[in-house]
Design a protein around this motif. Structure first.
Motif, mmCIF file in Angstrom:
data_model
loop_
_atom_site.group_PDB
_atom_site.id
_atom_site.type_symbol
_atom_site.label_atom_id
_atom_site.label_comp_id
_atom_site.label_asym_id
_atom_site.label_seq_id
_atom_site.Cartn_x
_atom_site.Cartn_y
_atom_site.Cartn_z
ATOM 1 N N THR A 106 -42.980 25.502 9.051
ATOM 2 C CA THR A 106 -42.132 25.061 10.151
ATOM 3 C C THR A 106 -41.702 23.636 9.868
ATOM 4 O O THR A 106 -42.543 22.731 9.779
ATOM 5 C CB THR A 106 -42.882 25.127 11.499
ATOM 6 O OG1 THR A 106 -43.197 26.489 11.787
ATOM 7 C CG2 THR A 106 -42.020 24.565 12.626
ATOM 8 N N GLN A 114 -47.497 27.460 13.092
ATOM 9 C CA GLN A 114 -47.195 27.761 14.493
ATOM 10 C C GLN A 114 -48.078 26.945 15.442
ATOM 11 O O GLN A 114 -48.289 27.327 16.591
ATOM 12 C CB GLN A 114 -47.385 29.253 14.760
ATOM 13 C CG GLN A 114 -46.418 30.151 13.998
ATOM 14 C CD GLN A 114 -44.979 29.881 14.384
ATOM 15 O OE1 GLN A 114 -44.215 29.333 13.598
ATOM 16 N NE2 GLN A 114 -44.597 30.241 15.594
ATOM 17 N N THR A 116 -43.574 25.949 21.455
ATOM 18 C CA THR A 116 -42.194 25.738 21.878
ATOM 19 C C THR A 116 -42.168 24.913 23.160
ATOM 20 O O THR A 116 -43.085 24.981 23.979
ATOM 21 C CB THR A 116 -41.517 27.105 22.118
ATOM 22 O OG1 THR A 116 -41.601 27.874 20.921
ATOM 23 C CG2 THR A 116 -40.062 26.937 22.505
#
Length: 216
Positions: free
Chosen positions: A76, A104, A108
């Protein structure tokens, strides 16, 4: 720094408390300045406006992301994101990557990445057009203390990547990435040089062939 409300100079480290630093950030909400806090000092950097800086920024992100994709490495990438250890350190590197089991890690809708709660990025990259000495000096110390695993400085003017592996609040020069095994720094440098003479899509094709050869 007695008057945080005044216009601060950029590209220098200025003594300030954490509270004064937060005051400055509040005043800069509508601006695009990058901000750093380290050992009781503020550094502000106005957004890069040069073609060369923006150009190399894109090539570096493409090269790292392509390599991770081809090798099946979870990744990411983050562009100019704020990482913070409250009252201790604050930084906005040009590029950062979380890899593998940490890809991860950050949920978000996160704003500032709180490093009191989350791990530091595996890879941090600064694109240095006018900030080379600081990127190699004070910022390198900052990232060592934050616990970043690997740090690259892209010297835009000399088309060079100075890469370090970091551990135990120290760093050592490397010629091959440790967090992306098999990624030779010289290949990424060659891609930057090629991008001076040809389009980025053609450079991408060349990088694809180079990374595929590493498997053959």
């Amino acid at each position: 720094m007695s008057e945080p409300q005044t216009q601060l100079p950029t590209d220098v480290w200025i003594p300030a408390s954490w509270q004064e630093y937060l005051q400055v950030l509040t005043q800069l909400q509508t601006d695009k300045a990058k901000s750093y806090y380290y050992k009781g000092h503020i550094r502000l950097e106005m957004p890069p406006v040069s073609f060369d800086h923006g150009h190399d920024h894109v090539v570096i992100i493409f090269a790292v992301s392509l390599f991770a994709t081809l090798k099946g490495i979870l990744a990411t990438g983050l562009d100019t994101t704020t990482f913070r250890k409250t009252k201790v350190q604050d930084c906005q590197p040009d590029v950062a990557y979380y890899l593998r089991e940490y890809a991860q890690t950050i949920p978000t809708n996160t704003g500032i990445v709180n490093l009191d709660r989350y791990p530091a990025p595996d890879l941090v990259i600064e694109i240095a057009k006018t900030s080379l000495l600081d990127d190699l000096g004070t910022k390198r110390s900052l990232y060592e203390e934050l616990g970043v695993t690997e740090y690259w400085v892209v010297d835009v003017q000399n088309v060079q990547i100075i890469a370090y592996t970091m551990a135990d609040q120290g760093s050592k020069r490397i010629q091959e990435s440790q967090v992306l095994p098999g990624l030779v720094i010289a290949i990424v440098e060659a891609a930057l040089r090629r991008s001076r003479e040809t389009s980025q899509s053609e450079v991408g094709t060349w990088l694809f062939s180079q990374f595929q050869q590493k498997d053959s």
